[in-house]
Write an enzyme that holds these catalytic residues in place. Structure first.
Site, mmCIF file in Angstrom:
data_model
loop_
_atom_site.group_PDB
_atom_site.id
_atom_site.type_symbol
_atom_site.label_atom_id
_atom_site.label_comp_id
_atom_site.label_asym_id
_atom_site.label_seq_id
_atom_site.Cartn_x
_atom_site.Cartn_y
_atom_site.Cartn_z
ATOM 1 N NE ARG A 113 35.209 32.604 51.654
ATOM 2 C CZ ARG A 113 35.050 34.090 51.726
ATOM 3 N NH1 ARG A 113 35.839 34.867 52.546
ATOM 4 N NH2 ARG A 113 34.415 34.361 50.513
ATOM 5 C CE1 TYR A 121 30.219 27.482 53.855
ATOM 6 C CE2 TYR A 121 32.163 28.593 54.110
ATOM 7 C CZ TYR A 121 31.120 28.312 53.197
ATOM 8 O OH TYR A 121 31.145 28.529 51.808
ATOM 9 N N GLY A 122 32.855 25.397 55.403
ATOM 10 C CA GLY A 122 33.726 24.785 54.441
ATOM 11 C C GLY A 122 35.011 25.947 54.560
ATOM 12 N N GLY A 123 34.937 27.067 54.202
ATOM 13 C CA GLY A 123 36.071 28.029 53.981
ATOM 14 C C GLY A 123 36.990 28.274 55.123
ATOM 15 C CE LYS A 149 37.365 29.848 48.728
ATOM 16 N NZ LYS A 149 37.408 30.539 47.530
ATOM 17 C CG HIS A 202 39.590 33.287 44.636
ATOM 18 N ND1 HIS A 202 38.542 34.164 44.962
ATOM 19 C CD2 HIS A 202 38.830 32.041 44.687
ATOM 20 C CE1 HIS A 202 37.522 33.618 45.398
ATOM 21 N NE2 HIS A 202 37.607 32.222 45.082
ATOM 22 C CB SER A 231 33.369 33.891 47.299
ATOM 23 O OG SER A 231 34.678 33.702 47.637
ATOM 24 C CB CYS A 259 31.587 36.294 41.151
ATOM 25 S SG CYS A 259 31.044 37.576 42.525
ATOM 26 N N GLY A 260 30.583 33.313 39.886
ATOM 27 C CA GLY A 260 30.598 32.482 38.461
ATOM 28 C C GLY A 260 31.814 31.707 38.199
ATOM 29 C CG ASP A 267 37.529 28.184 44.889
ATOM 30 O OD1 ASP A 267 36.812 29.256 44.438
ATOM 31 O OD2 ASP A 267 37.971 27.991 46.029
ATOM 32 C CG ASN A 317 27.856 30.439 51.185
ATOM 33 O OD1 ASN A 317 28.508 30.205 49.826
ATOM 34 N ND2 ASN A 317 28.701 30.298 52.329
ATOM 35 C CB SER A 318 23.084 25.683 50.491
ATOM 36 O OG SER A 318 22.254 26.330 49.102
ATOM 37 N NE ARG A 319 29.769 27.921 48.931
ATOM 38 C CZ ARG A 319 30.673 28.562 48.299
ATOM 39 N NH1 ARG A 319 31.245 28.077 47.355
ATOM 40 N NH2 ARG A 319 30.513 29.990 48.298
#
Ligand SMILES: Nc1nc2c(ncn2[C@@H]2O[C@H](COP(=O)(O)OP(=O)(O)O)[C@@H](O)[C@H]2O)c(=O)[nH]1
Ligand SMILES: C=C(OP(=O)(O)O)C(=O)O
Ligand SMILES: [Mn+2]
Length: 600
Positions: A57, A210-212, A219, A239, A261, A263-264, A286, A377-379
Site C-alpha cells: 500500500r 497491489y491488493g490494498g 481497505k 481493522h 498490518s 502484526c498478527g 482483517d 509483504n508477499s501474500r
C-alpha cells in the site's frame, strides 16, 4: 459504467457473473499474458509477481476527498504535519482523475464487478461495484468478496437502500517506451493515486495492482468509506480479526482484535490453542463491521469472503491452519517458486532435497542468498470457506456476539504481554495511544515505532478526533448497552539480547484464557498497575512453557512516563481542537497514576 467507459475508452466491457466458467476464462487469459504462472504442485493455485515498484500500500498517495478538510482528516496544530491521513479537495481529485484516466483502458477490457461486503442475506452488508482493467483483480476480488449475478439481483431489489459504493480502478498502462509498458504486471507507480469520496460513496484508484490499493472492497471500502458510513449510521468499521473461543467447559465467546498490518491478525484468527480443552474458530482475519443490537449486545460481521494473508512466517509450526487452507484455489503474489511447481517463503519448511528455488524477482535463490526469497509483504489470497476451523456462524446474517476487544502492536520494549482497560473511556484512550513498529505492508522503511491508533492510521475515512468521539459515544449507543471488556496485548516484547520474550502463536491462547476469566469476573485474577490491570501469577497459566513472567508483565515507570508524554504530545499536536475532553482527562489521570508510583 457508461460514464467510466466514456472516460477510460476500453475496447470491451465484461460484466462479471462470478461463475466458475468466467473465472477459468480469466485465469487462461492471465496465463497467456504471463501475468500468472501455474503451481502444478497444488490444485488450482497460481503465482503472480508484481513490478518491484508495486509491492505494498502507498499511504502517501492515499487521500480522503471532502469539501471541508476537517471532515476528512484531523487538523493538526499549526506547523505540525498530519500523520493520520491525507486530504484532497474534490476539485483536485477530479483534476487528478482527468490527468490519468482518459483513454487509460484503450484496446483492453473493462471488467464490471458487482460485489457484496458481507453475506448477501445480512442486513449489515453493503454492495459495491468495481470497474477494473485487471483480470488479476477480478480473480482476487472473487476470492475476497462475494461477486456476480447474486449481487446484481440484490442490488436491483433493494431500492430502499438506494446506494452502492462506486469503485473505479485502473492499473495504469503507461505509454509506449515506458519501462512498465510491456511488463506482465502493468502499473504506473509514479502516478499512483487512491482517492476516496465519502460524501458520495466513491473510490477511484489508479496506477497500482497491489491488493490494498486495487482490491477496492477491502481497505478502501470496508475501512475508509465504511468507517465514514458507520459514523453516520451509528456503528463501527474496524481493522480487526474476529475469533470464537470455546473453553474446556464448553462456553463459547467471540473476541475481536485490532493489530496493525502484518502484526498478527491472520495468525491469531487461525490460532491453534496449545492449552488442552480450548477450541478457536475463525470468523474473519482483517475487518469487522459491528454494532450494538437492541438488547445492548455488540454484534459483528466479517464483510470479507477470503483471506489476503502475509505469507512469510507462515509454517506448519506457526500457523498450521493457514498451511491447511492455502494450497487450493489460491493466488499467491510475490512469493518464491520451487522447481517442483510449489511455493516458498521465509520461515516456511525447507523444500525436499534437490528442489531449487526461484525468488520473487525471478532469480535463482539459495539459503545463503543475502536477499529474501519472497518479498516481505508477499501474500496468499485464499477463500475463507477453505479454512478448516472457519466458524459455523461466520456467515450468520445477524453477526456474532463480541465480548472482548483487543488492541495490540509490535512493541519491543516496555509494553506488557497483556493489560486490561479500567473502563470504556480508558479503553478508547488505549486505542488512541497505540503504537507499533513499521512493517512491509506499506512504503515505510525500517522498523521505526509509529503511532497507529486503533490500527487504523492508514484507514481512517474521517477526522480522527471525530472518530474518537464516535467511539466514546458507544458508551450510550443503546439503552442497555453491554460494553465489551477491552485489553491491550503485545506478543513482541524483546529481552536485552533482542529475543522475543513470549513464544506467541498458539501459546497466545494463554492470554485469551485470562481474558475469559476477566469476562467472567473471576475473583483474584488481576492486579492494577498505572496503565491497566495485569494478570496475577496464580491465574495466568504458564504450565509447560519457560518464560519470564515478571519481565513480561513489568510496567517500567520511567518508560511509561516518557511514553505518555510522547503520546500526549502526539494527540494534542495531531488532533488539537478536535481532541475530546474525555481523552485529555485520561492523559491527566494516567500521568497522576504514574507520578504516584516510586521510580525504580
Ligand atoms: N513472534 C511472533 N510473530 C507473530 C505472531 N503472530 C504473527 N506473527 C508474525 O507476524 C507476521 C504477520 O502476521 P499476520 O498474522 O499475517 O499479520 P496481519 O497482517 O495482522 O494479519 C507473520 O510473519 C507472522 O508469522 C506471534 O504471536 N509472535
Ligand atoms: C492487506 C493488508 O492487510 P493486513 O496486513 O492487515 O493483513 C494491507 O495492509 O495491505
Ligand atoms: Mn492479515
Amino acid at each position: 459504467v457508461e460514464d467510466s467507459v466514456e472516460l477510460c475508452q476500453p475496447e470491451n466491457v465484461h460484466i462479471c457473473d462470478g461463475s466458475d466458467a468466467e473465472n477459468a476464462m480469466l485465469i487462461t487469459r492471465l496465463l497467456e499474458t504471463g501475468s500468472i504462472v501455474p503451481l502444478p504442485k497444488y490444485k488450482n493455485c497460481y503465482l503472480a509477481t508484481s513490478s518491484p515498484s508495486d509491492v505494498a500500500r502507498v499511504e502517501s498517495k492515499t487521500f480522503i476527498c471532502t469539501a471541508d478538510r476537517r471532515e476528512a482528516v484531523n487538523v493538526p496544530k499549526a506547523g505540525v504535519k498530519g500523520q493520520l491521513g491525507n486530504w484532497m479537495s474534490p476539485e483536485d481529485a477530479d483534476a487528478a482523475i482527468a490527468e490519468r484516466f482518459p483513454g487509460c483502458m484503450k484496446g483492453r477490457t473493462m471488467y464490471v464487478i458487482p460485489f457484496s461486503m458481507g453475506p448477501l442475506d445480512s442486513p449489515y452488508s453493503k454492495i459495491g461495484v468495481q470497474l477494473t482493467d485487471s483480470a488479476y483483480v477480478v480473480c482476487s476480488m472473487r476470492i475476497m468478496t462475494r461477486i456476480g449475478n447474486q449481487v446484481l439481483e440484490k442490488l436491483g431489489s433493494s431500492s430502499s437502500e438506494g446506494y452502492f459504493v462506486k469503485a473505479l480502478h485502473s492499473v495504469g498502462w503507461p505509454a509506449e517506451g515506458h519501462p512498465a509498458q510491456r511488463s506482465q504486471w502493468p502499473c504506473d507507480p509514479e502516478r499512483t493515486i487512491i482517492l476516496h469520496k465519502p460524501e458520495i460513496n466513491e473510490i477511484v484508484s489508479y496506477g497500482s495492482g497491489y491488493g490494498g490499493n486495487s482490491l477496492l472492497g477491502k481497505k478502501c471500502f470496508a475501512l475508509r468509506i465504511g468507517s465514514s458510513i458507520a459514523r453516520r449510521e451509528g456503528w463501527l468499521a474496524e481493522h480487526m480479526l474476529i475469533l470464537g473461543i470455546t473453553d474446556p467447559k464448553g462456553t463459547k465467546r467471540y473476541v475481536a482484535a485490532a493489530f496493525p498490518s502484518a502484526c498478527g491478525k491472520t495468525n491469531m484468527a487461525m490460532m491453534r490453542p496449545t492449552l488442552p480443552g480450548y477450541k478457536v474458530e475463525c470468523v474473519g482475519d482483517d475487518i469487522v463491521w459491528m454494532r450494538f443490537d437492541q438488547k445492548g449486545q455488540l454484534r459483528a460481521i466479517n464483510p470479507e469472503f477470503g483471506f489476503f494473508g502475509v505469507a512469510p512466517g507462515t509454517s506448519r509450526t506457526t500457523n498450521p491452519v493457514a498451511m491447511d487452507t492455502v494450497f487450493e484455489n489460491t493466488i499467491f503474489t510475490n512469493v518464491a517458486r520451487t522447481s517442483d511447481g510449489g511455493v516458498y517463503w521465509e520461515g516456511m519448511e525447507d523444500p525436499e532435497p534437490g528442489v531449487t528455488i526461484t525468488d520473487w524477482l525471478g532469480e535463482p535463490w539459495t539459503p545463503g542468498s543475502t536477499k529474501p526469497a519472497a518479498h516481505p509483504n508477499s501474500r496468499f489470497c485464499t477463500p475463507a470457506s477453505q479454512c478448516p476451523m472457519i466458524d459455523p456462524h461466520w456467515e450468520s446474517p445477524e453477526g456474532v456476539p463480541i465480548d472482548a476487544i483487543l488492541f495490540g502492536g509490535r512493541r519491543p520494549k516496555g509494553v506488557p504481554l497483556v493489560y486490561e482497560a479500567f473502563d470504556w473511556k480508558h479503553a478508547v484512550f488505549i486505542g488512541a495511544a497505540m503504537k507499533s513498529e513499521a512493517t512491509a505492508a506499506a512504503e515505510h522503511k525500517g522498523k521505526e515505532i509509529m503511532h497507529d491508533p486503533f490500527a487504523m492510521r492508514p484507514f481512517f475515512g474521517y477526522n480522527f478526533g471525530h472518530y474518537l468521539q464516535h467511539w466514546l459515544s458507544m458508551e450510550t449507543a443503546v439503552p442497555n448497552v453491554k460494553l465489551p471488556k477491552v485489553f491491550h496485548v503485545n506478543w513482541f516484547r524483546k529481552d536485552d539480547q533482542g529475543k522475543y520474550m513470549w513464544p506467541g502463536y498458539g501459546e497466545n491462547c494463554r492470554v485469551l484464557e485470562w481474558i475469559l476469566l476477566r469476562i467472567d469476573n473471576e475473583p483474584g485474577t488481576a492486579v492494577p498497575t498505572p496503565i491497566g490491570n495485569v494478570p496475577t501469577r496464580e491465574k495466568f497459566d504458564l504450565e509447560g512453557i519457560q518464560v519470564d513472567f515478571d519481565g513480561l508483565f513489568d510496567v517500567p515507570v520511567d518508560f511509561w512516563k516518557n511514553e505518555i508524554e510522547e503520546i500526549a504530545k502526539f494527540l494534542y499536536d495531531q488532533v488539537d481542537e478536535d481532541l475530546p475532553e474525555e481523552i485529555k482527562e485520561q492523559i491527566d489521570n494516567l500521568l497522576k497514576r504514574l507520578n504516584s508510583q516510586r521510580t525504580a
